[in-house]
Design an enzyme around this catalytic site. Sequence first.
Site, PDB file in Angstrom:
ATOM      1  N   VAL A 177       0.819  -1.207   0.000  1.00 30.59           N
ATOM      2  CA  VAL A 177       0.000   0.000   0.000  1.00 30.59           C
ATOM      3  C   VAL A 177       0.858   1.265   0.000  1.00 30.59           C
ATOM      4  O   VAL A 177       0.679   2.158  -0.834  1.00 30.59           O
ATOM      5  CB  VAL A 177      -0.966  -0.009   1.216  1.00 30.59           C
ATOM      6  CG1 VAL A 177      -1.621   1.341   1.417  1.00 30.59           C
ATOM      7  CG2 VAL A 177      -2.033  -1.079   1.008  1.00 30.59           C
ATOM      8  N   PHE A 222      -8.324   0.829  -1.047  1.00 36.07           N
ATOM      9  CA  PHE A 222      -9.074  -0.279  -1.643  1.00 36.07           C
ATOM     10  C   PHE A 222      -8.309  -0.977  -2.767  1.00 36.07           C
ATOM     11  O   PHE A 222      -8.900  -1.790  -3.477  1.00 36.07           O
ATOM     12  CB  PHE A 222     -10.423   0.228  -2.164  1.00 36.07           C
ATOM     13  CG  PHE A 222     -11.357   0.658  -1.056  1.00 36.07           C
ATOM     14  CD1 PHE A 222     -12.180  -0.268  -0.431  1.00 36.07           C
ATOM     15  CD2 PHE A 222     -11.402   1.984  -0.622  1.00 36.07           C
ATOM     16  CE1 PHE A 222     -13.040   0.109   0.607  1.00 36.07           C
ATOM     17  CE2 PHE A 222     -12.245   2.373   0.406  1.00 36.07           C
ATOM     18  CZ  PHE A 222     -13.074   1.427   1.023  1.00 36.07           C
ATOM     19  N   LYS A 269     -14.313   0.095   4.955  1.00 34.99           N
ATOM     20  CA  LYS A 269     -13.225  -0.723   4.402  1.00 34.99           C
ATOM     21  C   LYS A 269     -13.436  -2.198   4.757  1.00 34.99           C
ATOM     22  O   LYS A 269     -13.360  -3.093   3.908  1.00 34.99           O
ATOM     23  CB  LYS A 269     -11.882  -0.221   4.947  1.00 34.99           C
ATOM     24  CG  LYS A 269     -10.697  -1.109   4.664  1.00 34.99           C
ATOM     25  CD  LYS A 269     -10.396  -1.235   3.188  1.00 34.99           C
ATOM     26  CE  LYS A 269      -9.465  -2.405   2.914  1.00 34.99           C
ATOM     27  NZ  LYS A 269      -9.205  -2.630   1.513  1.00 34.99           N
ATOM     28  N   CYS A 303      -5.236  -9.738   3.392  1.00 32.09           N
ATOM     29  CA  CYS A 303      -6.343  -8.878   3.835  1.00 32.09           C
ATOM     30  C   CYS A 303      -7.608  -9.630   4.233  1.00 32.09           C
ATOM     31  O   CYS A 303      -8.047  -9.511   5.372  1.00 32.09           O
ATOM     32  CB  CYS A 303      -6.666  -7.850   2.760  1.00 32.09           C
ATOM     33  SG  CYS A 303      -5.331  -6.665   2.543  1.00 32.09           S
TER      34      CYS A 303
END
Length: 440
Positions: A11, A151, A206, A262
């Site tokens: 990220v 995302f 999220k 995730c």
Amino acid sequence: MRLAVIGTGYVGLVAGAGFADFGNDVTCVDRDAERIRALRAGSVPIFEPGLEDLVQRNARRGRLAFSTDTREAVAGADAVFIAVGTPGAGGADAADIDQVLGAASEIARGLTAPTVVVTKSTVPVGTSERIRAVIGAETHVPVAVASNPEFLKEGDAVGDFMKPARILIGADDEGAIETLRALYAPFVRTSDRVQIMDPRSAELAKYAANAMLATRISFMNELALMAETVGADIERVRRALGADPRIGPKFLFPGPGFGGSCFPKDLRALLHTAREAGSSLRVVEAALEANERQKRVLGARVRAHFGREIAGARVALWGLAFKPETDDVRESPALEVARDLAEAGAEVVGYDPEAGWAAREALGEALELASDMYSAAQGADALVLVTEWHEFRRPDFRRLREEMKRPVVFDGRNVWHPDELAALGFAYCGIGRPTSSPGP
Ligand code: NAD
């Protein structure tokens, strides 16, 4: 703008390089000195399509720098992004936010002027308030805290970041909202996809997105197992479902269960938050439980096929990453299959275009690594397709047939055609569709 991004994983590095590409002056920070040394030398330590180009181009033009020093990077920054890890806490369900709070405290100690601290990491509801408290305890410099969950999906992280479907800004402070709106304006030129909300809603949104996607996958996986018992073909059912505009075709592919860094941890963390709040999320519980079962399906099928002969059988695995186009093996179903078969006494040989060494590091002696897909299949008693990289979709089946000792394939992603494989002399077993045996 002058920006600092703390954490240079999937990220942080993508976000830092993406912001720099729109002309911002970005310093990416990581506490891992080896990583920073590599990045400074122009080498990108993770595999993500398009990332190396993006990083090298922006570093060359002087807009992207790398550092191990948070304090230096945040001094004078207009915004500071936290993109550090939030792993499951040592097998427990709750997200471990120590890295996030640690980063917040280091940021606070380096601040010299008012700024906005933005959380990109996936964090439980209420974390913005905890960050504010940690910063307030360290500095009197006025700091606004905002939630801006990310995302992007691994394998297409650069595309997702540069062309986001939506941008959530969870903040109460008008100045912070304006700063983030201005920063993201070039990313959403064609239509305004920025949504402003309170931090708690942004944090929950999220987790909600990941839980919804994971639920679709688990739903299809359960339905696939049922299709087998009633003699239906899940691929036909999937196409029928996906054609319904209310449902849509994405995330309906049955397979060996979801993995990655995730979905599993975020679902567990979401359930933990719900329990703590005295709420229940039974659908999410079921999605996670169904996934645990699904991750054992492929291995169990291979064992059932061999019976006692599994000990000493040579089984080839194609694809070790948790999905194609990434080198990430965190919670990859392929690791589960490999462990299961190795424990049963099989010789497991794997090949992955990018994730081979990461898998080998995770599995040690349980996995022999092959240098290409056909050498993995050499002398194999069975082949299991676990991760559907492009190169596995249309292999040279005649060559494969020659390389393998016994022509048995387990197609964990339903990418091959059972009849075609049977005609070529393979025994074929997919997920949720009739098995087929070699034709006459
Ligand atoms: P990662 O584990 O790949 O990278 C995190 C990096 O942060 C590591 O390099 C680590 O050394 C560094 N770090 C930790 N503490 C630090 C500190 N105090 N100072 C400087 N560096 C520090 O993580 P990731 O996959 O990039 O995920 C980051 C966050 O984003 C997580 O919360 C994750 O859930 C979330 N997220 C991940 C994805 C994904 O696809 N990977 C997508 C969306 C959101």
